[in-house]
Design a protein around this motif. Structure first.
Motif, mmCIF file in Angstrom:
data_model
loop_
_atom_site.group_PDB
_atom_site.id
_atom_site.type_symbol
_atom_site.label_atom_id
_atom_site.label_comp_id
_atom_site.label_asym_id
_atom_site.label_seq_id
_atom_site.Cartn_x
_atom_site.Cartn_y
_atom_site.Cartn_z
ATOM 1 N N HIS A 132 0.843 -1.195 0.000
ATOM 2 C CA HIS A 132 0.000 0.000 0.000
ATOM 3 C C HIS A 132 0.880 1.247 0.000
ATOM 4 O O HIS A 132 1.934 1.276 0.639
ATOM 5 C CB HIS A 132 -0.913 0.032 1.219
ATOM 6 N N ALA A 133 0.454 2.285 -0.680
ATOM 7 C CA ALA A 133 1.175 3.558 -0.655
ATOM 8 C C ALA A 133 0.951 4.242 0.690
ATOM 9 O O ALA A 133 -0.195 4.354 1.147
ATOM 10 C CB ALA A 133 0.694 4.450 -1.790
ATOM 11 N N GLY A 134 2.041 4.708 1.326
ATOM 12 C CA GLY A 134 1.936 5.386 2.610
ATOM 13 C C GLY A 134 1.532 6.842 2.449
ATOM 14 O O GLY A 134 1.689 7.443 1.379
ATOM 15 N N ASP A 135 1.018 7.423 3.526
ATOM 16 C CA ASP A 135 0.602 8.833 3.492
ATOM 17 C C ASP A 135 1.770 9.745 3.135
ATOM 18 O O ASP A 135 1.598 10.714 2.380
ATOM 19 C CB ASP A 135 0.009 9.239 4.847
ATOM 20 N N ASP A 136 2.949 9.450 3.687
ATOM 21 C CA ASP A 136 4.111 10.292 3.411
ATOM 22 C C ASP A 136 4.499 10.231 1.934
ATOM 23 O O ASP A 136 4.881 11.251 1.344
ATOM 24 C CB ASP A 136 5.302 9.863 4.275
ATOM 25 N N GLU A 137 4.396 9.044 1.338
ATOM 26 C CA GLU A 137 4.736 8.901 -0.080
ATOM 27 C C GLU A 137 3.761 9.674 -0.955
ATOM 28 O O GLU A 137 4.156 10.317 -1.934
ATOM 29 C CB GLU A 137 4.722 7.420 -0.465
ATOM 30 N N VAL A 138 2.489 9.613 -0.604
ATOM 31 C CA VAL A 138 1.489 10.352 -1.370
ATOM 32 C C VAL A 138 1.722 11.849 -1.239
ATOM 33 O O VAL A 138 1.697 12.595 -2.225
ATOM 34 C CB VAL A 138 0.066 9.982 -0.899
ATOM 35 N N ALA A 139 1.981 12.301 0.005
ATOM 36 C CA ALA A 139 2.225 13.728 0.231
ATOM 37 C C ALA A 139 3.462 14.197 -0.518
ATOM 38 O O ALA A 139 3.496 15.312 -1.064
ATOM 39 C CB ALA A 139 2.376 13.990 1.729
ATOM 40 N N ASP A 140 4.492 13.350 -0.565
ATOM 41 C CA ASP A 140 5.719 13.712 -1.278
ATOM 42 C C ASP A 140 5.451 13.889 -2.771
ATOM 43 O O ASP A 140 5.960 14.833 -3.400
ATOM 44 C CB ASP A 140 6.775 12.622 -1.056
ATOM 45 N N GLN A 141 4.641 13.006 -3.362
ATOM 46 C CA GLN A 141 4.323 13.126 -4.783
ATOM 47 C C GLN A 141 3.496 14.380 -5.066
ATOM 48 O O GLN A 141 3.694 15.051 -6.080
ATOM 49 C CB GLN A 141 3.569 11.877 -5.258
ATOM 50 N N ILE A 142 2.580 14.690 -4.150
ATOM 51 C CA ILE A 142 1.779 15.906 -4.331
ATOM 52 C C ILE A 142 2.668 17.141 -4.229
ATOM 53 O O ILE A 142 2.521 18.104 -5.002
ATOM 54 C CB ILE A 142 0.643 15.955 -3.291
ATOM 55 N N ASP A 143 3.622 17.120 -3.297
ATOM 56 C CA ASP A 143 4.542 18.255 -3.169
ATOM 57 C C ASP A 143 5.406 18.411 -4.416
ATOM 58 O O ASP A 143 5.728 19.537 -4.823
ATOM 59 C CB ASP A 143 5.432 18.077 -1.933
ATOM 60 N N LYS A 144 5.813 17.293 -5.023
ATOM 61 C CA LYS A 144 6.596 17.383 -6.256
ATOM 62 C C LYS A 144 5.771 18.028 -7.363
ATOM 63 O O LYS A 144 6.293 18.814 -8.165
ATOM 64 C CB LYS A 144 7.054 15.989 -6.684
ATOM 65 N N LEU A 145 4.479 17.715 -7.398
ATOM 66 C CA LEU A 145 3.608 18.345 -8.373
ATOM 67 C C LEU A 145 3.467 19.833 -8.091
ATOM 68 O O LEU A 145 3.546 20.663 -9.014
ATOM 69 C CB LEU A 145 2.232 17.665 -8.350
ATOM 70 N N ARG A 146 3.303 20.174 -6.837
ATOM 71 C CA ARG A 146 3.185 21.587 -6.469
ATOM 72 C C ARG A 146 4.466 22.342 -6.799
ATOM 73 O O ARG A 146 4.437 23.518 -7.178
ATOM 74 C CB ARG A 146 2.857 21.721 -4.985
ATOM 75 N N THR A 147 5.615 21.656 -6.673
ATOM 76 C CA THR A 147 6.902 22.296 -6.957
ATOM 77 C C THR A 147 6.985 22.759 -8.408
ATOM 78 O O THR A 147 7.580 23.802 -8.711
ATOM 79 C CB THR A 147 8.052 21.322 -6.643
ATOM 80 N N PHE A 149 4.780 24.084 -10.039
ATOM 81 C CA PHE A 149 4.026 25.328 -10.182
ATOM 82 C C PHE A 149 4.483 26.387 -9.168
ATOM 83 O O PHE A 149 3.835 27.419 -9.014
ATOM 84 C CB PHE A 149 2.524 25.054 -9.984
ATOM 85 N N GLY A 150 5.581 26.089 -8.473
ATOM 86 C CA GLY A 150 6.058 27.028 -7.451
ATOM 87 C C GLY A 150 6.724 28.255 -8.055
ATOM 88 O O GLY A 150 7.134 28.264 -9.219
ATOM 89 N N GLU A 151 6.853 29.296 -7.227
ATOM 90 C CA GLU A 151 7.495 30.542 -7.637
ATOM 91 C C GLU A 151 8.616 30.873 -6.660
ATOM 92 O O GLU A 151 8.538 30.573 -5.460
ATOM 93 C CB GLU A 151 6.480 31.690 -7.659
ATOM 94 N N ARG A 254 11.620 28.589 -2.946
ATOM 95 C CA ARG A 254 10.498 28.266 -3.817
ATOM 96 C C ARG A 254 9.228 28.198 -2.976
ATOM 97 O O ARG A 254 9.141 27.412 -2.028
ATOM 98 C CB ARG A 254 10.722 26.935 -4.537
ATOM 99 N N GLN A 255 8.264 29.000 -3.323
ATOM 100 C CA GLN A 255 6.990 29.039 -2.608
ATOM 101 C C GLN A 255 5.978 28.202 -3.383
ATOM 102 O O GLN A 255 5.677 28.484 -4.547
ATOM 103 C CB GLN A 255 6.503 30.478 -2.455
#
Length: 499
Positions: A132-147, A149-151, A254-255
């Protein structure tokens, strides 16, 4: 043809075979045809000598000998197919009768695959990755996506790891600036190691407007080899260094955009954060599950190897080693690399490489024998429906009718290998159901998550994906059957070939 098999000591059997007159007569006719094609007689062109003329000029004993050379191996292959002898090596054949006249009778002594008895396989314990994918792994992937679009925004604080800093950078040696190590208004990400590692460590803690000076090894200097490091030469030159002067002109971080439904809808194909997270959970879990499925089979295979206390036949070891070699050669050839080039590139000695192949061949043989032992002990045999399903799968890939596939596999002597392959799959699934399987935290793993599609068992024997069946007229070596056997192609395989 009459044949009978007798077990011998040392995993060998003796097969006694008597050829029918019609069978030998057919081989004798073939021998005369061959002799006629090769004959050189005055007044005749080669290959055009009438058979009766050849018979009048060539000793009949010679033709009989040629016929025996053809008929005996052919009869042996047919006999072990009919008797389902699980031969793993080349036979030692001795002609008993018929060398000069009369019925042709011979015996063949051949090594067969041993049937092992192993203990302890019902209480195996292995640890594998969480499917199963862990919460931390999912959050890390979402943060990479947000990165993405970061400024970058100014940071009124000392430099931290991952910050973006604007620098004036001067690299020099003996007071002379070095091109390529000097730049103005250079935007640099701290921690990237893009210049020299010492730059990252010296930037941490500096503030806007501050400077620092440090020395570092020249990254363009030749790397010292192990032989150079062990050299006793007293005048070995020290590696050249560069003096760096660094001025921090600005610090930025990077924000990332706020994780909101509005941002998700604007930046992705999803409408809400929940939908985005669920998608990452599904994709990451699929990857984790596939990894777990591979891991559990490798771990269980390793555990089985430890339970095999008997020596495995050298013929199986060398067959497995040769299979490893051929598989690697095919993979390398797809990249345009020859095996010799690969050894040079990796610095491997041929003897060491061959020893590694032999070691893997032994492991492969032990896993094969252990899975067969589990299947036999637990009575795990493929049903008629399971056999038909596998035949349909092979027929589909070979682009032939299922009955054609069945006939070809039977004529090639591959049906026992197919049944054995299916039994080993069932044995691996039985082990998955029975073993204690945990994730790194010690939590139990649901075995149902680790089951594979019936036609996706590429690694369930602990072998390499890409195993090919030994098909055709050679004795069956017990390798998994592939689609090539179903379409009637034959590929004679020599289990004595060395890696």
């Amino acid at each position: 043809m009459k044949s009978v098999v007798e077990p011998l000591e040392g995993n060998k059997v003796k097969v006694r075979i008597e050829l029918e007159d019609a069978e030998f007569d057919s081989a004798l006719d073939e021998a005369w045809v061959k002799i006629a094609k090769e004959a050189r007689l005055p007044g005749f062109r080669q290959g055009k000598v009438p058979k009766q003329v050849v018979k009048s000029r060539v000793d009949a004993g010679y033709a009989r000998g040629e016929a025996i050379q053809v008929a005996v191996p052919r009869a042996y292959d047919e006999a072990i197919r009919e008797l389902e002898v699980d031969a793993i090596d080349q036979p030692d054949i001795e002609l008993d009768e018929g060398a000069e006249e009369g019925p042709v009778v011979f015996t063949a002594i051949v090594e067969v695959r041993p049937e092992l008895t192993i203990e302890g396989y019902g209480s195996l314990e292995v640890s594998i990755v969480n499917p199963h994918a862990g919460d931390d792994e999912v959050a890390d992937q979402i943060d990479k996506l947000r990165t993405q679009f970061g400024e970058l925004v100014d940071a009124e604080r000392p430099v931290e790891d991952d910050d973006y800093v604007t620098l004036n950078l001067v690299g020099s040696r003996d007071g002379e600036e070095i091109a390529g190590m000097t730049a103005e208004n250079y935007l640099y990400q701290v921690g990237s190691g893009g210049v020299v590692p010492e730059l990252d460590t010296n930037l941490i803690g500096l503030e806007n407007g501050e400077t620092t000076t440090f020395e570092a090894a020249d990254p363009a200097a030749p790397v010292e080899s192990d032989d150079d490091a062990d050299s006793d030469e007293p005048d070995a030159a020290e590696p050249p260094t560069i003096t760096f002067e660094v001025e921090v002109l600005g610090v930025q971080e990077r924000q990332l955009p706020d994780l909101t439904d509005e941002w998700v809808a604007d930046a992705t194909e999803f409408e809400t954060v929940a939908e985005l997270r669920d998608d990452f959970v599904e994709k990451l879990s699929a990857q984790q599950r596939e990894r777990a499925q591979n891991e559990v089979r490798n771990e269980l295979a390793t555990a089985l190897v430890d339970l095999v206390t008997e020596d495995v036949p050298e013929a199986l070891v060398q067959s497995g080693a040769q299979e490893q070699l051929e598989s690697m050669a095919r993979t390398l050839s797809q990249s345009g690399i020859e095996l010799g080039q690969y050894l040079q590139m990796t610095g491997q000695e041929p003897d060491a490489f061959r020893a590694q192949l032999t070691q893997e061949g032994e492991r492969q043989a032990k896993v094969d024998l252990a899975l067969r032992a589990v299947a036999a002990d637990q009575g795990l045999k493929p049903t008629d429906d399971e056999l038909d399903e596998e035949l349909a799968h092979l027929a589909f890939h070979a682009e032939v009718d299922i009955e054609v596939a069945r006939t070809n596999l039977a004529s090639n002597g591959q049906m026992p290998a197919l049944r054995a392959d299916l039994a080993k799959r069932k044995a691996m699934d039985w082990l998955i159901d029975t073993a204690t399987i945990t994730d790194p935290s010690g939590a139990p793993v649901d075995p149902e998550l680790l089951k594979l599609d019936p036609h996706d068992h590429g690694d369930d024997h602990g072998d390499h994906a890409g195993d090919e069946a030994a098909t055709g007229d050679a004795p069956d070596t017990g390798q998994p059957v592939d689609a090539d056997s179903a379409d009637g192609d034959t590929d004679s395989s020599d289990p004595e070939a060395e890696a």
